[in-house]
Motif scaffolding. Structure first.
Motif, PDB file in Angstrom:
ATOM      1  N   ASP A  29       6.055 -17.348  -7.004  1.00  0.00           N
ATOM      2  CA  ASP A  29       7.209 -16.664  -6.400  1.00  0.00           C
ATOM      3  C   ASP A  29       7.096 -15.154  -6.568  1.00  0.00           C
ATOM      4  OD1 ASP A  29       8.410 -19.110  -5.668  1.00  0.00           O
ATOM      5  OD2 ASP A  29       9.203 -19.337  -7.698  1.00  0.00           O
ATOM      6  N   ALA A  30       5.931 -14.630  -6.190  1.00  0.00           N
ATOM      7  CA  ALA A  30       5.652 -13.203  -6.366  1.00  0.00           C
ATOM      8  C   ALA A  30       5.493 -12.525  -5.008  1.00  0.00           C
ATOM      9  CB  ALA A  30       4.386 -13.013  -7.198  1.00  0.00           C
ATOM     10  N   ASP A  31       5.720 -11.212  -4.979  1.00  0.00           N
ATOM     11  CA  ASP A  31       5.523 -10.406  -3.783  1.00  0.00           C
ATOM     12  C   ASP A  31       4.174  -9.694  -3.870  1.00  0.00           C
ATOM     13  OD1 ASP A  31       8.054 -11.182  -3.104  1.00  0.00           O
ATOM     14  OD2 ASP A  31       8.968  -9.194  -3.293  1.00  0.00           O
ATOM     15  N   VAL A  32       3.541  -9.528  -2.715  1.00  0.00           N
ATOM     16  CA  VAL A  32       2.300  -8.754  -2.615  1.00  0.00           C
ATOM     17  C   VAL A  32       2.484  -7.756  -1.487  1.00  0.00           C
ATOM     18  CG1 VAL A  32      -0.190  -8.791  -2.226  1.00  0.00           C
ATOM     19  CG2 VAL A  32       0.906 -10.699  -3.440  1.00  0.00           C
ATOM     20  N   ALA A  33       2.450  -6.472  -1.806  1.00  0.00           N
ATOM     21  CA  ALA A  33       2.580  -5.413  -0.805  1.00  0.00           C
ATOM     22  C   ALA A  33       1.232  -4.729  -0.623  1.00  0.00           C
ATOM     23  CB  ALA A  33       3.630  -4.391  -1.250  1.00  0.00           C
ATOM     24  N   PHE A  34       0.862  -4.493   0.636  1.00  0.00           N
ATOM     25  CA  PHE A  34      -0.445  -3.903   0.907  1.00  0.00           C
ATOM     26  C   PHE A  34      -0.420  -3.103   2.201  1.00  0.00           C
ATOM     27  CE2 PHE A  34      -0.367  -8.105   2.816  1.00  0.00           C
ATOM     28  CZ  PHE A  34      -0.984  -7.952   4.055  1.00  0.00           C
ATOM     29  N   SER A  35      -1.406  -2.237   2.343  1.00  0.00           N
ATOM     30  CA  SER A  35      -1.574  -1.429   3.548  1.00  0.00           C
ATOM     31  C   SER A  35      -3.027  -0.998   3.628  1.00  0.00           C
ATOM     32  CB  SER A  35      -0.652  -0.199   3.494  1.00  0.00           C
ATOM     33  OG  SER A  35      -1.147   0.737   2.546  1.00  0.00           O
ATOM     34  N   LYS A  36      -3.355  -0.142   4.590  1.00  0.00           N
ATOM     35  CA  LYS A  36      -4.717   0.372   4.672  1.00  0.00           C
ATOM     36  C   LYS A  36      -5.117   1.091   3.388  1.00  0.00           C
ATOM     37  CE  LYS A  36      -4.975   1.122   9.689  1.00  0.00           C
ATOM     38  NZ  LYS A  36      -5.144   2.133  10.760  1.00  0.00           N
ATOM     39  N   ALA A  37      -4.126   1.642   2.711  1.00  0.00           N
ATOM     40  CA  ALA A  37      -4.405   2.384   1.478  1.00  0.00           C
ATOM     41  C   ALA A  37      -4.835   1.476   0.336  1.00  0.00           C
ATOM     42  CB  ALA A  37      -3.177   3.189   1.070  1.00  0.00           C
ATOM     43  N   GLY A  38      -4.525   0.160   0.421  1.00  0.00           N
ATOM     44  CA  GLY A  38      -4.918  -0.773  -0.623  1.00  0.00           C
ATOM     45  C   GLY A  38      -3.768  -1.668  -1.038  1.00  0.00           C
ATOM     46  N   ILE A  39      -3.960  -2.362  -2.149  1.00  0.00           N
ATOM     47  CA  ILE A  39      -2.887  -3.180  -2.723  1.00  0.00           C
ATOM     48  C   ILE A  39      -1.885  -2.232  -3.388  1.00  0.00           C
ATOM     49  CG2 ILE A  39      -2.297  -4.962  -4.399  1.00  0.00           C
ATOM     50  CD1 ILE A  39      -3.868  -6.062  -2.054  1.00  0.00           C
ATOM     51  N   LEU A  40      -0.632  -2.331  -2.985  1.00  0.00           N
ATOM     52  CA  LEU A  40       0.406  -1.431  -3.492  1.00  0.00           C
ATOM     53  C   LEU A  40       1.196  -2.037  -4.632  1.00  0.00           C
ATOM     54  CD1 LEU A  40       1.727  -0.203  -0.013  1.00  0.00           C
ATOM     55  CD2 LEU A  40      -0.054   0.838  -1.437  1.00  0.00           C
ATOM     56  N   TYR A  41       1.340  -3.374  -4.612  1.00  0.00           N
ATOM     57  CA  TYR A  41       2.200  -4.005  -5.616  1.00  0.00           C
ATOM     58  C   TYR A  41       1.908  -5.496  -5.659  1.00  0.00           C
ATOM     59  CZ  TYR A  41       6.469  -5.673  -7.939  1.00  0.00           C
ATOM     60  OH  TYR A  41       7.354  -6.273  -8.791  1.00  0.00           O
ATOM     61  N   VAL A  42       1.843  -6.063  -6.855  1.00  0.00           N
ATOM     62  CA  VAL A  42       1.753  -7.503  -7.059  1.00  0.00           C
ATOM     63  C   VAL A  42       2.714  -7.850  -8.190  1.00  0.00           C
ATOM     64  CG1 VAL A  42       0.278  -9.469  -7.620  1.00  0.00           C
ATOM     65  CG2 VAL A  42      -0.689  -7.524  -6.389  1.00  0.00           C
ATOM     66  N   GLY A  43       3.727  -8.661  -7.895  1.00  0.00           N
ATOM     67  CA  GLY A  43       4.683  -9.022  -8.935  1.00  0.00           C
ATOM     68  C   GLY A  43       6.004  -9.469  -8.342  1.00  0.00           C
ATOM     69  N   PRO A  44       7.020  -9.592  -9.144  1.00  0.00           N
ATOM     70  CA  PRO A  44       8.314 -10.056  -8.647  1.00  0.00           C
ATOM     71  C   PRO A  44       9.080  -8.945  -7.914  1.00  0.00           C
ATOM     72  CG  PRO A  44       8.441  -9.623 -10.997  1.00  0.00           C
ATOM     73  CD  PRO A  44       7.001  -9.431 -10.612  1.00  0.00           C
ATOM     74  N   SER A  45       9.719  -9.295  -6.807  1.00  0.00           N
ATOM     75  CA  SER A  45      10.736  -8.458  -6.157  1.00  0.00           C
ATOM     76  C   SER A  45      10.277  -7.031  -5.866  1.00  0.00           C
ATOM     77  CB  SER A  45      12.007  -8.421  -7.011  1.00  0.00           C
ATOM     78  OG  SER A  45      12.493  -9.720  -7.218  1.00  0.00           O
ATOM     79  N   TYR A  46       9.343  -6.895  -4.920  1.00  0.00           N
ATOM     80  CA  TYR A  46       8.936  -5.570  -4.452  1.00  0.00           C
ATOM     81  C   TYR A  46      10.130  -4.857  -3.819  1.00  0.00           C
ATOM     82  CZ  TYR A  46       6.701  -2.098  -1.414  1.00  0.00           C
ATOM     83  OH  TYR A  46       6.349  -0.929  -0.756  1.00  0.00           O
ATOM     84  N   GLN A  47      10.419  -3.639  -4.260  1.00  0.00           N
ATOM     85  CA  GLN A  47      11.593  -2.899  -3.810  1.00  0.00           C
ATOM     86  C   GLN A  47      11.256  -1.751  -2.871  1.00  0.00           C
ATOM     87  OE1 GLN A  47      14.783  -3.879  -4.636  1.00  0.00           O
ATOM     88  NE2 GLN A  47      13.706  -5.628  -5.560  1.00  0.00           N
ATOM     89  N   ARG A 381     -10.312  -8.758  -6.384  1.00  0.00           N
ATOM     90  CA  ARG A 381      -9.173  -8.909  -7.283  1.00  0.00           C
ATOM     91  C   ARG A 381      -7.924  -8.365  -6.593  1.00  0.00           C
ATOM     92  NH1 ARG A 381     -12.207  -5.837 -11.640  1.00  0.00           N
ATOM     93  NH2 ARG A 381     -13.873  -6.545 -10.272  1.00  0.00           N
ATOM     94  N   LEU A 382      -6.779  -8.904  -6.954  1.00  0.00           N
ATOM     95  CA  LEU A 382      -5.493  -8.448  -6.427  1.00  0.00           C
ATOM     96  C   LEU A 382      -4.747  -7.719  -7.537  1.00  0.00           C
ATOM     97  CD1 LEU A 382      -4.144 -11.418  -4.249  1.00  0.00           C
ATOM     98  CD2 LEU A 382      -5.359  -9.359  -3.513  1.00  0.00           C
ATOM     99  N   VAL A 383      -4.762  -6.405  -7.453  1.00  0.00           N
ATOM    100  CA  VAL A 383      -4.072  -5.569  -8.420  1.00  0.00           C
ATOM    101  C   VAL A 383      -3.797  -4.242  -7.719  1.00  0.00           C
ATOM    102  CG1 VAL A 383      -6.182  -4.580  -9.399  1.00  0.00           C
ATOM    103  CG2 VAL A 383      -4.114  -4.730 -10.805  1.00  0.00           C
ATOM    104  N   ALA A 384      -2.711  -3.597  -8.063  1.00  0.00           N
ATOM    105  CA  ALA A 384      -2.388  -2.318  -7.445  1.00  0.00           C
ATOM    106  C   ALA A 384      -3.551  -1.344  -7.608  1.00  0.00           C
ATOM    107  CB  ALA A 384      -1.125  -1.740  -8.067  1.00  0.00           C
ATOM    108  N   GLY A 385      -3.950  -0.733  -6.492  1.00  0.00           N
ATOM    109  CA  GLY A 385      -5.059   0.204  -6.498  1.00  0.00           C
ATOM    110  C   GLY A 385      -6.355  -0.355  -5.963  1.00  0.00           C
ATOM    111  N   SER A 386      -6.476  -1.679  -5.886  1.00  0.00           N
ATOM    112  CA  SER A 386      -7.691  -2.264  -5.320  1.00  0.00           C
ATOM    113  C   SER A 386      -7.603  -2.260  -3.796  1.00  0.00           C
ATOM    114  CB  SER A 386      -7.901  -3.686  -5.832  1.00  0.00           C
ATOM    115  OG  SER A 386      -6.886  -4.554  -5.363  1.00  0.00           O
ATOM    116  N   LYS A 387      -8.712  -2.532  -3.137  1.00  0.00           N
ATOM    117  CA  LYS A 387      -8.721  -2.613  -1.683  1.00  0.00           C
ATOM    118  C   LYS A 387      -7.848  -3.787  -1.229  1.00  0.00           C
ATOM    119  CE  LYS A 387     -11.712   0.723  -0.845  1.00  0.00           C
ATOM    120  NZ  LYS A 387     -11.310   1.957  -0.119  1.00  0.00           N
ATOM    121  N   ALA A 388      -7.235  -3.615  -0.076  1.00  0.00           N
ATOM    122  CA  ALA A 388      -6.362  -4.665   0.461  1.00  0.00           C
ATOM    123  C   ALA A 388      -7.194  -5.692   1.208  1.00  0.00           C
ATOM    124  CB  ALA A 388      -5.294  -4.061   1.360  1.00  0.00           C
TER     125      ALA A 388
END
Length: 482
Positions: A29-47, A381-388
């Motif tokens: 039940d986690a959110d994953v936010a991403f864009s061309k810039a990369g993975i922005l967020y992995v975790g609960p409730s992206y705001q 890997r899926l972590v903020a800062g990695s490639k999307a």
């Protein structure tokens, strides 16, 4: 133009990266936010801001798979031909006598590459290393596909020649090998300069036994001066293993160690027949330690070798010895998830234990193992800062039901059928199971005629003049018409 941010909302499962523990972990039940810039967020409730939202209730988000050894050139044309044949005097391997007869003409090269790229990405691959002979559309197709591509133009100084069906000989042409080497150097610089930023070149002396020691050393030094990766087929067959013993008295890792070639920027293709392997004559166990100490990576491609009755002994043992191992598909079916399943099975059979390798270790090899081999800490890997670079798995697919552990279901049961969408640099390259940027269906239609042309040439090029019915007999007798 602003960067579009996409968010998978409340994904049922996420294969996330725990930086502190340096391993993949499950989130629910986690959110994953991403864009061309990369993975922005992995975790609960992206705001944060979101331009597009993807419902995640029936989705597993996982990092894209990293394939560090495949061949686009001719391999799709060999499908259905040589799976039941091999050269008995060469330990049953079909490579030298049979597979080498199939050669795609220029009209077929693009179709072969398109099919390979489509199959790879539909099985969750976002990065691939393709070893082939340069063709007119090789670079443009790789770029247009949207995949992250490492292109390795192979070169060698010797050609394989079969004497009957009992002896492998080598036909040397040093001048031609040098010409191919120069062409490869020019191509890899062209690849690295591609404006997409997703393409790189790799220096690839094709096989350890078809290149002189001088060329191997020179090519590796050149690659290191340019900060490029190197890949060499080594310890891939018993015929090669015995040839190196005849020439040098050494195994492939021992020879490369003597030449100063081993290192963390080197990927050895296959690396099966080391001094501990039960088929070899050695009674030493030094090669795994050589590889581990030097940081050399191994590209493990089990399917094509298992077809010939041989396997690496074992993937679990290599990992326990400290050797970095990534997964490749080598030849057809270019299905990374099926390759992973075969790798797990072969490892347990050759290791003679269900405990030799587990699903988590296998998944790590297919992601961070490949990333490490390529010198990357921003993919696999899926972590903020990695490639999307990520894949969305459809958990509602029947082959994924019921769900206790989704990676086990994906690898042991569902494979590519459950891969719904694939993204590279935040852009969809597969949407609803279909390749976005490739004419995959058109390429498939081209392969039938291309295979017929290749088979006609194989009959003409076969040194023994055998018809296709002898080279590639049908699995079942063909009924007479009428």
């Amino acid at each position: 133009m602003t960067d579009t941010i996409s968010v998978v909302r409340k994904a049922a499962w996420v294969v996330a990266w725990d930086e502190a523990a340096a391993q993949h972990i499950y989130m629910q039940d986690a959110d994953v936010a991403f864009s061309k810039a990369g993975i922005l967020y992995v975790g609960p409730s992206y705001q944060g801001h979101a331009d597009a939202e993807i419902a995640g209730a029936a989705i597993m988000v996982m990092p894209g798979l990293v394939n560090i050894h495949c061949h686009s050139g001719d391999e799709p044309l060999a499908k259905g031909l040589f799976e039941d044949v091999g050269t008995a005097a060469l330990w049953g391997n079909a490579l030298y006598e049979y597979s080498a007869l199939i050669d795609a003409d220029e009209d077929a090269k693009a179709a072969c590459q398109t099919v390979m790229l489509g199959d790879l990405m539909r099985s969750g691959v976002t990065t691939h290393l393709d070893i082939a002979s340069p063709a007119p559309k090789w670079l443009s197709l790789a770029a247009n596909s949207g995949l992250r591509s490492y292109l390795a133009p192979g070169f060698r100084e010797a050609q394989w020649r079969m004497a009957g069906s009992h002896r492998l000989d080598f036909e040397w042409n040093l001048a031609q090998g040098r010409e191919r080497y120069a062409e490869a150097l020019a191509f890899v610089e062209q690849a690295r300069a591609h404006p997409s930023g997703r393409i790189d070149g790799v220096i690839a002396p094709s096989q350890i036994e078809t290149c002189s020691e001088e060329l191997i050393q020179e090519a590796v030094a050149e690659a290191r001066s340019r900060g490029m990766r190197i890949t060499i087929h080594a310890a891939q067959t018993m015929a090669e293993h015995e040839e190196l013993l005849r020439r040098t008295g050494e195994t492939a890792p021992a020879m490369l160690d003597r030449l100063g070639v081993l290192g963390p920027d080197l990927i050895l293709g296959h690396c099966i027949f080391l001094d501990h392997h039960s088929w070899t004559r050695q009674r030493s166990r030094d090669d795994l330690a050589r590889l581990a100490k030097s940081g050399t990576s191994v590209a493990h491609c089990p399917v094509t070798f298992a077809r010939s009755g041989m396997t690496l002994e074992s993937l679990g043992a290599y990992r326990r010895a400290g050797v970095n191992v990534g997964i490749g598909t080598d030849s057809y079916p270019f299905n990374m998830l099926e390759e992973m399943r075969e790798a797990l099975i072969c490892s347990r059979v050759s290791g003679r234990s269900v405990f030799d390798l587990d699903t988590g270790g296998l998944f790590s090899a297919a992601t961070i193992g490949g990333a490490q081999a390529l010198g990357r800490s921003d993919i696999g890997r899926l972590v903020a800062g990695s490639k999307a670079d990520l894949a969305l798995v459809d958990l509602s697919h029947p082959a994924m039901q019921p769900i206790h552990d989704p990676l086990r279901n994906l690898i042991h049961c569902a494979a590519e059928r459950a891969i719904r969408d694939v993204y590279v640099d935040g852009q969809a390259v597969v949407k609803d199971h279909r390749a976005v940027n490739l004419d995959y269906d058109g390429a498939i239609r081209e392969l039938q005629d291309a295979q017929k042309r290749a088979c006609r040439r194989a009959e003409m090029d076969d040194p023994q003049g055998r018809p296709l019915s002898t080279l590639a007999p049908y699995s079942l007798p063909l009924a007479r018409r009428g």
